[in-house]
Write a protein that holds these residues in place. Structure first.
Motif, short mmCIF file in Angstrom:
data_model
loop_
_atom_site.label_atom_id
_atom_site.label_comp_id
_atom_site.label_asym_id
_atom_site.label_seq_id
_atom_site.Cartn_x
_atom_site.Cartn_y
_atom_site.Cartn_z
N VAL A 76 -66.85 -20.80 13.78
CA VAL A 76 -67.10 -22.59 13.65
C VAL A 76 -67.57 -22.85 13.10
CG1 VAL A 76 -67.08 -24.42 15.57
CG2 VAL A 76 -66.55 -22.33 16.44
N LEU A 77 -66.70 -24.00 11.95
CA LEU A 77 -67.85 -24.71 11.02
C LEU A 77 -67.09 -26.27 11.29
CD1 LEU A 77 -67.09 -23.25 8.09
CD2 LEU A 77 -68.71 -23.30 9.28
N ARG A 78 -68.72 -26.82 11.54
CA ARG A 78 -68.52 -28.99 12.78
C ARG A 78 -69.54 -29.21 11.17
NH1 ARG A 78 -70.87 -26.93 18.56
NH2 ARG A 78 -68.67 -26.47 19.18
N LEU A 79 -68.61 -30.31 11.38
CA LEU A 79 -69.21 -31.59 9.95
C LEU A 79 -70.47 -32.32 10.45
CD1 LEU A 79 -68.56 -33.03 7.19
CD2 LEU A 79 -67.58 -33.76 8.46
N LEU A 91 -62.04 -20.30 12.33
CA LEU A 91 -62.07 -19.43 11.73
C LEU A 91 -61.85 -18.18 12.80
CD1 LEU A 91 -63.60 -19.83 8.02
CD2 LEU A 91 -61.47 -20.96 8.70
N PRO A 92 -60.72 -17.13 12.90
CA PRO A 92 -60.44 -16.04 13.56
C PRO A 92 -61.60 -15.57 13.24
CG PRO A 92 -58.07 -16.77 12.92
CD PRO A 92 -59.41 -18.08 11.51
N LEU A 93 -61.95 -14.42 14.10
CA LEU A 93 -63.44 -13.84 13.93
C LEU A 93 -62.43 -12.29 14.12
CD1 LEU A 93 -65.79 -13.45 12.87
CD2 LEU A 93 -66.81 -14.75 15.01
N GLY A 94 -62.94 -11.08 13.32
CA GLY A 94 -62.43 -9.84 14.20
C GLY A 94 -63.26 -8.91 13.46
N PRO A 95 -63.26 -8.24 14.33
CA PRO A 95 -63.91 -6.47 14.33
C PRO A 95 -62.77 -6.42 11.85
CG PRO A 95 -61.91 -5.49 14.56
CD PRO A 95 -61.90 -7.40 15.29
N ASN A 96 -64.90 -5.51 11.97
CA ASN A 96 -65.07 -5.40 10.45
C ASN A 96 -65.36 -3.86 10.34
OD1 ASN A 96 -63.85 -5.50 7.46
ND2 ASN A 96 -66.20 -6.29 7.62
N GLY A 97 -65.03 -3.26 10.97
CA GLY A 97 -66.16 -2.02 10.97
C GLY A 97 -66.56 -1.93 11.80
N SER A 98 -67.59 -0.72 12.61
CA SER A 98 -68.98 -1.24 13.11
C SER A 98 -69.72 -1.51 13.51
CB SER A 98 -69.72 0.77 13.41
OG SER A 98 -70.26 0.68 14.80
N GLY A 99 -69.42 -2.35 14.37
CA GLY A 99 -70.31 -3.53 14.68
C GLY A 99 -70.71 -4.70 13.59
N ARG A 100 -69.51 -4.52 13.13
CA ARG A 100 -69.72 -6.07 11.97
C ARG A 100 -67.95 -6.71 12.81
NH1 ARG A 100 -73.16 -6.75 8.74
NH2 ARG A 100 -71.65 -7.27 6.49
N LEU A 101 -67.96 -7.82 12.27
CA LEU A 101 -67.05 -9.18 12.64
C LEU A 101 -67.44 -9.87 11.36
CD1 LEU A 101 -67.98 -10.11 16.16
CD2 LEU A 101 -66.23 -8.80 15.73
N ARG A 102 -65.51 -10.24 10.78
CA ARG A 102 -65.52 -11.46 9.88
C ARG A 102 -64.39 -12.39 10.17
NH1 ARG A 102 -63.70 -8.56 3.98
NH2 ARG A 102 -65.81 -8.07 4.18
N ASP A 121 -68.37 -18.14 17.79
CA ASP A 121 -67.38 -18.79 19.14
C ASP A 121 -66.85 -16.98 19.51
OD1 ASP A 121 -66.55 -18.97 21.98
OD2 ASP A 121 -65.31 -21.30 21.00
N LEU A 122 -67.68 -15.85 20.25
CA LEU A 122 -68.05 -14.88 20.97
C LEU A 122 -66.09 -14.72 21.66
CD1 LEU A 122 -71.22 -13.04 20.38
CD2 LEU A 122 -68.91 -13.54 19.12
#
Length: 321
Positions: A76-79, A91-102, A121-122
């Motif tokens: 989340v980006l807030r002005l 912006l959608p936040l999804g898995p990107n390998g073990s222990g990483r989110l992108r 925001d998880l």
């Protein structure tokens, strides 16, 4: 493009004028005392940022063990200071390998000019958490040269706030006049740069305009204009200091620099945005040289504002740099 002067740059000094209030207005929240009866404090989330040459950003979050993100997780980006519908971007936040989110902020997503705080925001029912800065790979932003014909230029640079949180500095301009080399001499200064989103034509000129405040004495001095030398989208102009010094009344008086692409065309603010430095005021330092005015000998020199716009400061003998 790099900045240069005829005289060596001096170490940065505290500003003598205020274009804006403090850069980072985040409230500093004191740490709460441990309380075994409460839930554990949220884990810290840190984001690495990778910039691309088009102006996009990729955020890679390191998620501590046992951190789970739902399908609705988002960066989340807030002005800062904004309260409108367009002042929050998810912006959608999804898995990107073990222990990483992108999460990815494409260059096509417009961010209004200003400072944007970054949160994660998880989707776990908790409030979005401020992100901490990780490693920034901003090599593609150094001396970035977009196509000169681009209609609107977007620039986003991640940085750490004074409280240690991740934020973005965003600019959205079209047309845009990018300042490059600056040569300072006792008589004036020569500025070279490139114009984006417009083409210089007959009557193109640079303009120095006195910035007025309610405390400014008397009427504003007339703008000082000089012609542009152009070669395609590239421009050069030399601005003498004598006319700026002649308009000095007292204290420190700033002049903002504009470029008018053609006679009758709207003016464009001259700024330096196309690199990896979010705040240039304390990084790029130029000499203030003595110039004789009618009332006294003043000191005149260029500087960058808190918005990275190019300006000139005329300071009286009683003022410190």
């Amino acid at each position: 493009m790099t900045a240069s002067t005829q005289l060596p740059a001096t170490p940065p000094t505290p500003p003598t004028t205020k274009e804006h209030p403090a850069i980072d207005q985040e409230p500093q929240v004191p740490a709460a005392a441990p309380d075994r009866g409460r839930r554990p404090a949220p884990v810290e989330l840190r984001a690495d940022c990778i910039a691309d040459s088009a102006g996009g950003l990729t955020f890679d979050l390191t998620a501590p063990e046992h951190t789970h993100a739902s399908w609705s997780a988002a960066l989340v980006l807030r002005l800062r200071g904004g309260d409108g519908a367009d002042d929050e971007v998810r912006l959608p936040l999804g898995p990107n390998g073990s222990g990483r989110l992108r999460a990815v902020l494409p260059s096509t997503v417009a961010l209004a000019e200003g400072r944007w705080n970054a949160y994660a925001d998880l989707g776990d029912g908790q409030d979005p958490r401020r992100l901490l800065p990780g490693v920034n790979d901003l090599r593609s932003l150094v001396d970035r040269r977009p196509l000169a014909g681009i209609g609107r230029l977007g620039v986003r640079i991640p940085y750490a706030t004074k409280f240690g949180n991740l934020a973005l500095r965003s600019w959205l301009r079209g047309p845009h006049a990018e300042a490059g080399d600056i040569l300072v001499t006792p008589d004036g200064m020569t500025v070279s740069g490139r114009l984006y989103g417009a083409s210089p034509a007959a009557g193109a000129q640079a303009e120095a305009r006195a910035r007025r405040t309610p405390r400014s004495p008397g009427p504003a001095p007339a703008a000082v204009t000089v012609p542009l030398a152009v070669e395609g989208p590239d421009f050069t102009f030399t601005l003498p200091f004598g006319e700026l010094a002649a308009g000095w009344r007292r204290g420190t008086e700033p002049w903002d620099l504009w470029l008018r692409p053609a006679a009758g065309a709207p003016p464009v603010r001259i700024a330096r945005l196309l690199d990896d430095v979010p705040d240039k005021k304390q990084v790029f330092s130029y000499p203030a040289l003595p110039v004789r005015a009618a009332a006294a000998q003043v000191r005149v020199g260029p500087y960058y504002t808190l918005d990275n716009d190019l300006a000139i400061r005329v300071a009286g003998p009683e003022e410190r740099d």
